[in-house]
Write an enzyme that holds these catalytic residues in place. Structure first.
Site, PDB file in Angstrom:
ATOM      1  CG  ASN A 108      -1.838   1.197   1.287  1.00 13.92           C
ATOM      2  OD1 ASN A 108      -2.410   1.579   0.259  1.00 13.92           O
ATOM      3  ND2 ASN A 108      -2.013   1.800   2.453  1.00 13.92           N
ATOM      4  CG  HIS A 110      -0.690   6.237   4.794  1.00 14.05           C
ATOM      5  ND1 HIS A 110      -2.060   6.218   4.827  1.00 14.05           N
ATOM      6  CD2 HIS A 110      -0.290   7.118   5.743  1.00 14.05           C
ATOM      7  CE1 HIS A 110      -2.484   7.053   5.778  1.00 14.05           C
ATOM      8  NE2 HIS A 110      -1.423   7.595   6.344  1.00 14.05           N
ATOM      9  CG  ASP A 142      -0.120  -5.471   9.423  1.00 11.38           C
ATOM     10  OD1 ASP A 142      -1.061  -4.665   9.217  1.00 11.38           O
ATOM     11  OD2 ASP A 142       0.733  -5.291  10.301  1.00 11.38           O
ATOM     12  CD  GLU A 143      -4.763 -10.847  10.132  1.00 13.07           C
ATOM     13  OE1 GLU A 143      -5.118 -10.731  11.320  1.00 13.07           O
ATOM     14  OE2 GLU A 143      -4.665 -11.927   9.539  1.00 13.07           O
TER      15      GLU A 143
HETATM   16  C1  GRF Z   1      -2.997   8.728  -2.565  1.00 13.05           C
HETATM   17  O1  GRF Z   1      -2.728   9.907  -1.865  1.00 13.05           O
HETATM   18  C2  GRF Z   1      -2.578   7.511  -1.775  1.00 13.05           C
HETATM   19  O2  GRF Z   1      -1.462   7.735  -0.978  1.00 13.05           O
HETATM   20  C3  GRF Z   1      -3.784   7.272  -0.908  1.00 13.05           C
HETATM   21  O3  GRF Z   1      -4.884   7.573  -1.720  1.00 13.05           O
HETATM   22  C4  GRF Z   1      -4.494   8.499  -2.736  1.00 13.05           C
HETATM   23  C5  GRF Z   1      -4.838   7.873  -4.046  1.00 13.05           C
HETATM   24  O4  GRF Z   1      -4.599   8.723  -5.134  1.00 13.05           O
HETATM   25  N1  GRF Z   1      -3.769   5.921  -0.387  1.00 13.05           N
HETATM   26  P1  GRF Z   1      -4.649   8.152  -6.620  1.00 13.05           P
HETATM   27  O5  GRF Z   1      -6.027   7.515  -6.800  1.00 13.05           O
HETATM   28  O6  GRF Z   1      -3.543   7.171  -6.791  1.00 13.05           O
HETATM   29  O7  GRF Z   1      -4.491   9.366  -7.498  1.00 13.05           O
END
Ligand code: GRF
Length: 203
Positions: A108, A110, A142-143
């Site tokens: 992911n 973030h 993870d979970e």
């Molecule tokens: C990004 O800021 C990402 O970090 C977060 O959600 C947003 C998604 O943006 N998890 P995009 O759809 O990739 O433009």
């Protein structure tokens, strides 16, 4: 050849586009085998279809149980023979059922420097807290919520006159870079998970 990836996205899809660009530029040894979204109107689905990538809307509301919905996602991911699942703006929490039954690791991105500011609106949380340095984190899932082992992080300065939008835009540039780098390290088999530490081989 490289790895085959599934990308799960709920919205705009700029991280998906960045991954597609990195693949086209030869910066990721791999391909996106399937894009899945919980939102029919997600731009990410459009981006994938425009590039000829199989893309499906799987509607969570069409399933009685969350596990049934997630079983459908897992079925599509397994059919696409993926070695990595990338969450790119996927706005649902994956259940322990999904994580436990996933055929491959899940990553992911973030928009904050974890473990600070997990959950929604990481950029706004950082701004409201008053930090001077913000950034993004690529981590294994993870979970828990944004709690998996950290693969890499990139930082940006926070300016006195930043708004949520200006800070988010500055972080997004780094997100696009960071996600592709992390995926390529995985594709090259260079990520070694030791407890909470992810070591990068050959560094
Ligand atoms: C990004 O800021 C990402 O970090 C977060 O959600 C947003 C998604 O943006 N998890 P995009 O759809 O990739 O433009």
């Amino acid at each position: 050849m490289g790895i085959r990836m599934a990308v799960l996205a709920s919205g705009r899809g700029s991280n998906l586009l960045a991954i597609m660009d990195s693949i086209a530029a030869g910066k990721i040894d791999g391909e996106i085998a399937v894009v899945l979204s919980d939102k029919a109107e997600a731009k990410a689905l459009e981006h994938a279809k425009n590039a000829g990538i199989p893309a499906y809307h799987v509607n969570p509301k069409a399933y009685e149980q969350k596990a049934d919905y997630e079983a459908e996602l897992l079925k599509l991911i397994k059919e696409a023979d993926c070695q990595l699942i990338c969450l790119a703006g996927y706005m649902r929490i994956l259940s322990p059922y999904f994580i436990g039954n996933a055929p491959c690791p899940v990553m992911n991105i973030h928009p904050a420097l974890l473990p600070s500011f997990p959950g929604l609106h990481g950029q706004r949380q950082a701004l409201e807290y008053g930090v001077k340095v913000a950034g993004c984190t690529v981590h294994f899932v993870d979970e828990g919520m944004d709690s998996g082992a950290i693969i890499l992080q990139k930082t940006v300065p926070v300016m006195d006159d930043d708004t949520e939008d200006t800070l988010s835009a500055r972080i997004l540039v780094q997100e696009h870079q960071a996600y592709s780098e992390a995926i390529q390290l995985f594709a090259q088999g260079r990520l070694e998970v030791c407890g909470r530490m992810v070591k990068v081989k050959g560094e």
